[in-house]
Scaffold this motif. Structure first.
Motif, PDB file in Angstrom:
ATOM      1  N   ASN A   1     -27.864  19.893  12.688  1.00 56.70           N
ATOM      2  CA  ASN A   1     -28.246  19.457  13.880  1.00 56.70           C
ATOM      3  C   ASN A   1     -27.770  19.713  15.230  1.00 56.70           C
ATOM      4  N   LEU A   2     -26.827  19.983  15.533  1.00 54.59           N
ATOM      5  CA  LEU A   2     -27.272  20.665  16.983  1.00 54.59           C
ATOM      6  C   LEU A   2     -28.216  21.452  16.904  1.00 54.59           C
ATOM      7  N   ASP A   3     -28.262  22.576  16.298  1.00 57.08           N
ATOM      8  CA  ASP A   3     -29.820  23.179  16.091  1.00 57.08           C
ATOM      9  C   ASP A   3     -31.112  22.786  16.340  1.00 57.08           C
ATOM     10  N   ALA A   4     -31.126  22.216  15.332  1.00 59.14           N
ATOM     11  CA  ALA A   4     -31.886  21.165  15.971  1.00 59.14           C
ATOM     12  C   ALA A   4     -32.684  20.412  16.715  1.00 59.14           C
ATOM     13  N   ALA A   5     -31.344  19.796  17.572  1.00 59.99           N
ATOM     14  CA  ALA A   5     -32.052  19.285  18.533  1.00 59.99           C
ATOM     15  C   ALA A   5     -31.708  20.483  19.799  1.00 59.99           C
ATOM     16  N   GLY A   6     -31.790  21.572  19.670  1.00 58.19           N
ATOM     17  CA  GLY A   6     -31.504  22.605  20.536  1.00 58.19           C
ATOM     18  C   GLY A   6     -29.623  22.665  21.910  1.00 58.19           C
ATOM     19  N   VAL A   7     -29.057  22.003  21.053  1.00 58.62           N
ATOM     20  CA  VAL A   7     -28.228  21.854  21.525  1.00 58.62           C
ATOM     21  C   VAL A   7     -27.550  23.272  21.695  1.00 58.62           C
ATOM     22  N   ILE A   8     -26.379  24.115  22.434  1.00 56.55           N
ATOM     23  CA  ILE A   8     -25.892  24.860  22.213  1.00 56.55           C
ATOM     24  C   ILE A   8     -24.390  24.371  22.044  1.00 56.55           C
ATOM     25  N   ALA A   9     -22.996  24.301  21.225  1.00 57.99           N
ATOM     26  CA  ALA A   9     -22.033  24.163  21.339  1.00 57.99           C
ATOM     27  C   ALA A   9     -21.464  24.540  20.990  1.00 57.99           C
ATOM     28  N   SER A  10     -19.919  24.537  21.401  1.00 63.39           N
ATOM     29  CA  SER A  10     -18.731  25.842  19.993  1.00 63.39           C
ATOM     30  C   SER A  10     -17.771  24.751  19.071  1.00 63.39           C
ATOM     31  N   LEU A  11     -18.150  24.736  18.225  1.00 62.81           N
ATOM     32  CA  LEU A  11     -17.709  24.383  17.236  1.00 62.81           C
ATOM     33  C   LEU A  11     -15.607  24.756  16.382  1.00 62.81           C
ATOM     34  N   ALA A  12     -15.453  24.018  15.771  1.00 56.33           N
ATOM     35  CA  ALA A  12     -13.843  25.173  15.338  1.00 56.33           C
ATOM     36  C   ALA A  12     -13.678  23.679  14.368  1.00 56.33           C
ATOM     37  N   ARG A  13     -12.804  24.464  13.270  1.00 55.09           N
ATOM     38  CA  ARG A  13     -12.342  23.610  12.126  1.00 55.09           C
ATOM     39  C   ARG A  13     -10.955  23.145  12.801  1.00 55.09           C
ATOM     40  N   ALA A  14     -10.776  21.973  13.061  1.00 55.19           N
ATOM     41  CA  ALA A  14      -9.601  22.312  13.416  1.00 55.19           C
ATOM     42  C   ALA A  14      -9.185  20.785  13.845  1.00 55.19           C
ATOM     43  N   ASP A  15      -7.093  19.766  14.681  1.00 59.54           N
ATOM     44  CA  ASP A  15      -6.976  19.059  13.715  1.00 59.54           C
ATOM     45  C   ASP A  15      -7.105  18.496  15.043  1.00 59.54           C
ATOM     46  N   ALA A  16      -8.070  17.125  15.312  1.00 60.91           N
ATOM     47  CA  ALA A  16      -7.785  17.236  17.192  1.00 60.91           C
ATOM     48  C   ALA A  16      -6.710  16.339  17.566  1.00 60.91           C
ATOM     49  N   ARG A  17      -5.743  16.377  17.028  1.00 57.60           N
ATOM     50  CA  ARG A  17      -4.430  15.924  17.682  1.00 57.60           C
ATOM     51  C   ARG A  17      -3.839  16.811  18.216  1.00 57.60           C
ATOM     52  N   THR A  18      -4.487  18.448  17.851  1.00 61.73           N
ATOM     53  CA  THR A  18      -3.964  19.266  18.354  1.00 61.73           C
ATOM     54  C   THR A  18      -4.821  20.633  19.234  1.00 61.73           C
ATOM     55  N   TYR A  19      -6.109  20.309  18.530  1.00 61.65           N
ATOM     56  CA  TYR A  19      -7.197  21.384  19.298  1.00 61.65           C
ATOM     57  C   TYR A  19      -7.158  20.902  21.077  1.00 61.65           C
ATOM     58  N   ALA A  20      -7.395  22.056  21.798  1.00 60.67           N
ATOM     59  CA  ALA A  20      -7.514  21.864  23.169  1.00 60.67           C
ATOM     60  C   ALA A  20      -8.327  22.442  23.715  1.00 60.67           C
ATOM     61  N   PRO A  21      -9.376  22.842  23.923  1.00 63.19           N
ATOM     62  CA  PRO A  21     -10.908  23.665  23.657  1.00 63.19           C
ATOM     63  C   PRO A  21     -10.978  23.760  24.999  1.00 63.19           C
ATOM     64  N   GLY A  22     -10.218  23.444  26.009  1.00 62.50           N
ATOM     65  CA  GLY A  22      -9.527  23.531  27.598  1.00 62.50           C
ATOM     66  C   GLY A  22     -10.476  22.809  28.428  1.00 62.50           C
ATOM     67  N   PRO A  23     -10.385  22.859  29.474  1.00 61.33           N
ATOM     68  CA  PRO A  23     -10.731  20.838  30.375  1.00 61.33           C
ATOM     69  C   PRO A  23     -11.981  20.779  30.447  1.00 61.33           C
TER      70      PRO A  23
END
Ligand code: SAM
Length: 513
Positions: free
Chosen positions: A410-432
């Motif tokens: 979907n992101l590719d179809a929308a032309g949106v650049i995003a980083s994706l990770a397989r991770a738990d919401a309760r611990t994943y820290a994507p930065g500020p």
């Protein structure tokens, strides 16, 4: 395979799992002749063996048996062996043959039905069956004969003729596709009702006002506005899921519905906005009303012949709103909606795009936003945020590989650049992060304590938020999540209870103090 000594074919037929074998053909033909309800469908599975068994049994069958066997013959898919039975001495057999040929269709069946129609010895009951069959078989010859028919005082024949003409004319036009022209202004200003989830009407009204419309709220999940521009103008708003043109009724009964649909204003609109045949179907949200639907279809065809009633390949859904004095809502069906064209991949838990758009609208868009969806799913929220304006970065994570694959597509179809990770919401820290936007698991699909996951995740989310950061989400249990959010240092800016179709939740925006 050997069968048990007490094997009873008649009883076995009732079981959906029963598969007949060729050796059953004669016995099944016998059961057909004696009127066994399931036997014709089961016998039809035997193809050539069924044909031979039916032919053999027909040689000695009485009138009732012959009629049933001819009906069974019609299920084998070939008109040729049925056609001869249109000349049977028994009117009952001739009727069954006619109905079977109507269902089979094709040139041979149609020709035989027309020939029989023109014969001088057609009985009253047979004429009714022939009218029904000609409607199904269709073709110009059939329509001409049906139209020329004078039913005299036979109301049942008149009813079948009317339906047959509608069906035949509808089928004749099916080869031509049709769609709505979204870039043409209406001949006169319209009242349009836009629908969203119950509870989100107020947000939809705010969004429309921000886009230059003057919407009036209409219950919990809808707004109305005047439209004097092309339908595509409505695509400036992303928060509506369905929309229709309102046509007031004096009362919600058949005569009024016909009058409204065949009125000059509605005909002019449908003509201006439809390319190809104008197909429509009538829909009563309160349930099926077959008799009313047929009556309206017949009378509209007489008053406005260009409107083709076609419940299957409709271009316009005509929904009867029976509230108060009633109204029709004309909803375009074959219509391009470019707003959510990004949605090329799906997961069962995906947010409805207009709900994702509501979250994005509530969260607002700042140029420097670093955006994170910790339960990214198919990425609807990230994409809808991207549609509102530029951001510095987009990040998403999910525990499910299928969700992450859908998000990437979907992101590719929308032309949106995003980083994706397989991770738990309760611990994943994507930065500020400046904006957390998410539609988390609400506990409706899988038996998890969604509120427990969210209360556990909240302090971690807040720890990721930069000063003046925002959190927009839907919580299934505000009473449990609110104290946790407050303790973690958030202030509630807006809360809207929402009904997501079976799941209730609260759409919320929190700001970091
Ligand atoms: C309601 S769906 C998200 C829908 C998403 N907004 C969309 O449009 O597709 C919730 C998602 O959360 C994911 N999920 C559930 N528990 C999770 C957890 N502890 N950490 C990360 N993701 C989780 C599920 O796999 C699911 O894809």
């Amino acid at each position: 395979m050997a069968r048990a000594p007490d094997f009873d074919l008649a009883r076995e037929l009732a079981k959906p799992s029963f598969t007949p074998s060729v050796r059953d053909a004669d016995a099944l033909a016998e059961l057909v002749a004696s009127g066994h309800e399931q036997a014709p469908a089961v016998l039809a599975k035997l193809g050539a063996a069924a044909r031979a068994a039916i032919d053999a049994r027909l040689a000695t069958a009485d009138e009732a048996g012959r009629a049933r066997l001819v009906g069974a013959l019609g299920r084998l898919g070939d008109a040729a062996p049925v056609i001869g039975w249109l000349g049977d001495p028994s009117p009952r057999v001739r009727r069954t043959a006619a109905l079977a040929l109507g269902k089979l269709g094709g040139d041979a069946a149609r020709g035989a039905l027309v020939t029989r129609w023109d014969a001088g010895d057609v009985t009253v009951e047979e004429r009714r069956a022939l009218a029904e069959a000609l409607g199904k078989a269709g073709g110009a010859d059939a329509v001409a004969r049906l139209r020329a028919l004078d039913p005299g005082g036979d109301a049942e024949l008149a009813r079948r003729r009317d339906r047959a003409v509608l069906m035949a004319e509808r089928d004749a036009q099916r080869t031509e596709r049709s769609h709505i022209a979204i870039d043409v202004p209406p001949p006169a200003p319209l009242t349009v009702r836009l629908h969203t989830k119950p509870g989100l009407g107020v947000l939809l009204a705010e969004e429309l006002a921000a886009r230059g419309f003057a919407p009036a709220p209409c219950g919990e999940g809808a707004v109305e506005l005047a439209l004097d521009r092309a339908w595509s103008a409505l695509h400036a708003s992303r928060l509506w899921a369905a929309a229709g043109i309102r046509v007031p009724l004096a009362s919600p009964d058949a005569e009024e519905i016909v009058r409204a649909l065949a009125s000059p204003a509605v005909r002019a609109l449908l003509a201006a906005w439809t390319r190809g045949p104008i197909r429509w179907r009538l829909d009563f949200p309160s349930g099926h009303r077959r008799a009313v639907v047929w009556r309206v279809a017949r009378d509209v065809a007489a008053a406005a012949p260009e409107l083709v009633n076609d419940p299957v390949h409709t271009t316009w859904d005509v929904i009867v709103d029976e509230e108060g004095r009633g109204a029709l809502e004309l909803r375009p069906r074959q219509v391009a909606d470019p707003r959510f064209a990004w949605r090329v991949a799906d997961i069962p838990a995906a947010s409805q795009p207009s709900v994702a758009a509501a979250l994005a609208f509530l969260g607002g868009a700042h140029d420097g936003d670093r955006v994170w969806d910790p339960f990214v799913g198919a990425a609807g929220e990230l994409i809808e945020r991207a549609r509102l304006g530029p951001a510095r970065s987009f990040a998403g994570n999910d525990l499910s590989d299928a969700a992450l694959a859908a998000a990437r597509a979907n992101l590719d179809a929308a032309g949106v650049i995003a980083s994706l990770a397989r991770a738990d919401a309760r611990t994943y820290a994507p930065g500020p992060i400046d904006l957390i936007i998410t539609n988390p698991p609400l506990g409706s699909r899988v038996q998890v304590d969604a509120a427990a996951v969210l209360t556990e995740a909240l302090p971690h989310f807040v720890a990721q938020l930069a000063p003046r950061g925002r959190l927009v989400w839907i919580t299934p249990a505000p009473r449990r999540t609110t104290p946790v959010a407050e303790r973690a240092g958030l202030r509630l800016a807006r809360a809207l209870p929402v009904d997501l179709g079976g799941v209730r939740g609260q759409l919320e925006r929190w700001d970091r103090i």
